[in-house]
Design an enzyme around this catalytic site. Structure first.
Site, PDB file in Angstrom:
ATOM      1  N   SER A  16       0.834  -1.213   0.000  1.00 48.35           N
ATOM      2  CA  SER A  16       0.000   0.000   0.000  1.00 48.35           C
ATOM      3  C   SER A  16       0.870   1.266   0.000  1.00 48.35           C
ATOM      4  O   SER A  16       0.469   2.286  -0.565  1.00 48.35           O
ATOM      5  CB  SER A  16      -0.981   0.001   1.178  1.00 48.35           C
ATOM      6  OG  SER A  16      -0.314   0.207   2.390  1.00 48.35           O
ATOM      7  N   MET A  93      10.456  -6.629   4.320  1.00 42.48           N
ATOM      8  CA  MET A  93      10.549  -7.159   5.674  1.00 42.48           C
ATOM      9  C   MET A  93      11.848  -7.929   5.925  1.00 42.48           C
ATOM     10  O   MET A  93      11.844  -9.029   6.473  1.00 42.48           O
ATOM     11  CB  MET A  93       9.321  -8.040   5.972  1.00 42.48           C
ATOM     12  CG  MET A  93       8.012  -7.303   5.765  1.00 42.48           C
ATOM     13  SD  MET A  93       7.924  -5.681   6.579  1.00 42.48           S
ATOM     14  CE  MET A  93       7.177  -6.168   8.105  1.00 42.48           C
ATOM     15  N   HIS A 112       8.871   3.077   8.726  1.00 44.21           N
ATOM     16  CA  HIS A 112       8.704   2.194   9.885  1.00 44.21           C
ATOM     17  C   HIS A 112       7.457   2.604  10.664  1.00 44.21           C
ATOM     18  O   HIS A 112       7.267   3.796  10.921  1.00 44.21           O
ATOM     19  CB  HIS A 112       9.951   2.270  10.782  1.00 44.21           C
ATOM     20  CG  HIS A 112       9.854   1.350  11.957  1.00 44.21           C
ATOM     21  ND1 HIS A 112      10.026  -0.010  11.828  1.00 44.21           N
ATOM     22  CD2 HIS A 112       9.540   1.573  13.249  1.00 44.21           C
ATOM     23  CE1 HIS A 112       9.834  -0.580  13.010  1.00 44.21           C
ATOM     24  NE2 HIS A 112       9.532   0.368  13.889  1.00 44.21           N
ATOM     25  N   ASP A 144      20.761   2.703   7.418  1.00 42.30           N
ATOM     26  CA  ASP A 144      22.176   2.390   7.645  1.00 42.30           C
ATOM     27  C   ASP A 144      22.253   0.908   8.020  1.00 42.30           C
ATOM     28  O   ASP A 144      21.274   0.186   7.842  1.00 42.30           O
ATOM     29  CB  ASP A 144      22.787   3.334   8.691  1.00 42.30           C
ATOM     30  CG  ASP A 144      22.160   3.149  10.074  1.00 42.30           C
ATOM     31  OD1 ASP A 144      21.384   2.175  10.264  1.00 42.30           O
ATOM     32  OD2 ASP A 144      22.447   3.968  10.956  1.00 42.30           O
ATOM     33  N   GLU A 145      23.386   0.494   8.569  1.00 41.85           N
ATOM     34  CA  GLU A 145      23.540  -0.959   8.771  1.00 41.85           C
ATOM     35  C   GLU A 145      22.829  -1.496  10.012  1.00 41.85           C
ATOM     36  O   GLU A 145      22.773  -2.699  10.220  1.00 41.85           O
ATOM     37  CB  GLU A 145      25.026  -1.328   8.762  1.00 41.85           C
ATOM     38  CG  GLU A 145      25.572  -1.274   7.349  1.00 41.85           C
ATOM     39  CD  GLU A 145      26.967  -1.857   7.216  1.00 41.85           C
ATOM     40  OE1 GLU A 145      27.335  -2.745   8.004  1.00 41.85           O
ATOM     41  OE2 GLU A 145      27.694  -1.392   6.306  1.00 41.85           O
ATOM     42  N   VAL A 147      19.353  -1.830  12.678  1.00 44.09           N
ATOM     43  CA  VAL A 147      17.933  -2.124  12.466  1.00 44.09           C
ATOM     44  C   VAL A 147      17.132  -0.865  12.806  1.00 44.09           C
ATOM     45  O   VAL A 147      16.992  -0.510  13.980  1.00 44.09           O
ATOM     46  CB  VAL A 147      17.475  -3.314  13.345  1.00 44.09           C
ATOM     47  CG1 VAL A 147      15.982  -3.568  13.156  1.00 44.09           C
ATOM     48  CG2 VAL A 147      18.269  -4.552  12.996  1.00 44.09           C
ATOM     49  N   ASP A 148      16.673  -0.173  11.776  1.00 40.97           N
ATOM     50  CA  ASP A 148      15.863   1.036  11.938  1.00 40.97           C
ATOM     51  C   ASP A 148      16.596   2.142  12.717  1.00 40.97           C
ATOM     52  O   ASP A 148      15.979   2.856  13.517  1.00 40.97           O
ATOM     53  CB  ASP A 148      14.514   0.698  12.626  1.00 40.97           C
ATOM     54  CG  ASP A 148      13.706  -0.308  11.823  1.00 40.97           C
ATOM     55  OD1 ASP A 148      13.724  -0.227  10.585  1.00 40.97           O
ATOM     56  OD2 ASP A 148      13.060  -1.183  12.439  1.00 40.97           O
ATOM     57  N   GLU A 177       1.429   6.970   7.110  1.00 39.09           N
ATOM     58  CA  GLU A 177       2.533   6.462   6.273  1.00 39.09           C
ATOM     59  C   GLU A 177       2.329   6.912   4.837  1.00 39.09           C
ATOM     60  O   GLU A 177       3.268   7.354   4.166  1.00 39.09           O
ATOM     61  CB  GLU A 177       2.598   4.925   6.325  1.00 39.09           C
ATOM     62  CG  GLU A 177       2.923   4.362   7.698  1.00 39.09           C
ATOM     63  CD  GLU A 177       3.115   2.841   7.671  1.00 39.09           C
ATOM     64  OE1 GLU A 177       3.602   2.311   6.665  1.00 39.09           O
ATOM     65  OE2 GLU A 177       2.780   2.189   8.673  1.00 39.09           O
TER      66      GLU A 177
HETATM   67  C1  GAR Z   1       3.833  -0.824   6.733  1.00 42.33           C
HETATM   68  O1  GAR Z   1       3.062  -0.586   7.878  1.00 42.33           O
HETATM   69  C2  GAR Z   1       5.290  -0.506   6.993  1.00 42.33           C
HETATM   70  O2  GAR Z   1       5.475   0.584   7.861  1.00 42.33           O
HETATM   71  C3  GAR Z   1       5.748  -1.782   7.655  1.00 42.33           C
HETATM   72  O3  GAR Z   1       5.112  -2.798   6.939  1.00 42.33           O
HETATM   73  C4  GAR Z   1       3.883  -2.314   6.420  1.00 42.33           C
HETATM   74  C5  GAR Z   1       3.865  -2.566   4.933  1.00 42.33           C
HETATM   75  O4  GAR Z   1       2.615  -2.239   4.396  1.00 42.33           O
HETATM   76  N1  GAR Z   1       7.179  -1.909   7.590  1.00 42.33           N
HETATM   77  C6  GAR Z   1       7.897  -2.450   8.565  1.00 42.33           C
HETATM   78  O5  GAR Z   1       7.399  -2.902   9.575  1.00 42.33           O
HETATM   79  C7  GAR Z   1       9.379  -2.463   8.300  1.00 42.33           C
HETATM   80  N2  GAR Z   1      10.082  -2.882   9.492  1.00 42.33           N
HETATM   81  P1  GAR Z   1       2.425  -2.082   2.842  1.00 42.33           P
HETATM   82  O6  GAR Z   1       3.023  -3.343   2.209  1.00 42.33           O
HETATM   83  O7  GAR Z   1       0.941  -2.022   2.649  1.00 42.33           O
HETATM   84  O8  GAR Z   1       3.136  -0.835   2.401  1.00 42.33           O
END
Ligand code: GAR
Length: 219
Positions: A16, A93, A112, A144-145, A147-148, A177
């Site tokens: 999305s 992911m 995130h 960066d290297e 995690v978040d 987002e």
């Molecule tokens: C979103 O909420 C994004 O922030 C999260 O996955 C979802 C993807 O939704 N990302 C993470 O958690 C990364 N660590 P989408 O496929 O509908 O864009």
């Protein structure tokens, strides 16, 4: 940087956020084009979105590569081959390998679903509900290297209510987002993001512009 920014999108699922970026481009709010969608998941709905908008897609699964370095070197190669200037992690992911990061320094953006540095890693929304915070939100940052852990570009806040579940909070955060991710890419495309150590300075931003609430019409 060329006039129209060339993006490469990495996504693992629903896509999305990928769609929000496509929509922003199609509405003329973002002068960019998506050269390619790369996914690690052959079942990702993001692939349908790419097809609907005539965007090339490639499925690359880590298990088909000897190791993480080989996987991310190959992704970097596919992106460079298409002239990608900015890499977008739209629900990708996986923890991105250094072979990709070193070839796109401060040129990879991630979204995130929490107000970093709170609740990094998986299930940011669930972590927020379980912790009991009253405000959560989402963060766009350079990768960066860690995690978040990369420099934060923009954040949006949302309330967390007593009766929220992971799902209801996720839905509220997702709306934000979809606003801030295209907006952050737009700032990049306009050459307005300056990275100074951990801080990202937004050039030309008014002092009173609340970064947590970018004007809707600009996103
Ligand atoms: C979103 O909420 C994004 O922030 C999260 O996955 C979802 C993807 O939704 N990302 C993470 O958690 C990364 N660590 P989408 O496929 O509908 O864009």
């Amino acid at each position: 940087m060329s006039d129209i920014l060339t993006l490469g999108v990495l996504a693992s699922g629903r896509g999305s956020n990928f769609q929000a970026i496509i929509d922003s481009i199609e509405k003329g709010h973002l002068r960019a084009r998506v050269a390619v969608l790369i996914t690690d998941n052959p079942g990702a709905y993001a692939i349908e979105r790419a097809k609907n908008h005539n965007i090339e897609h490639i499925v690359l699964r880590p298990r088909d590569f000897t190791d993480k370095d080989a996987y991310y070197s190959h992704i970097a190669h596919e992106l460079e081959k298409r002239g990608v200037e900015l890499v977008i992690l739209a629900g990708f992911m996986r923890i991105v390998g250094k072979r990709l990061i070193e070839r796109f320094p401060n040129r990879i953006m991630n979204i995130h679903p929490a107000l970093l540095p709170s609740f990094p890693g998986l299930h940011g929304q669930r972590q927020a509900v379980e912790y009991g915070v009253k405000i959560s939100g989402c963060t766009v940052h350079f990768v960066d290297e860690g995690v978040d852990t990369g420099p934060i570009i923009i954040q949006a806040a949302v309330p967390v209510y007593d009766d929220d579940t992971e799902e209801s909070l996720s839905e509220r955060i997702l709306k934000q987002e979809h606003r801030i991710f295209p907006y952050a890419i737009r700032l990049y495309s306009e050459g307005r993001l300056m990275v100074d150590g951990r801080r990202v300075i937004i050039k030309g931003e008014r002092r009173d512009a609340v970064i947590t609430n970018p004007p809707l019409e600009e996103a």
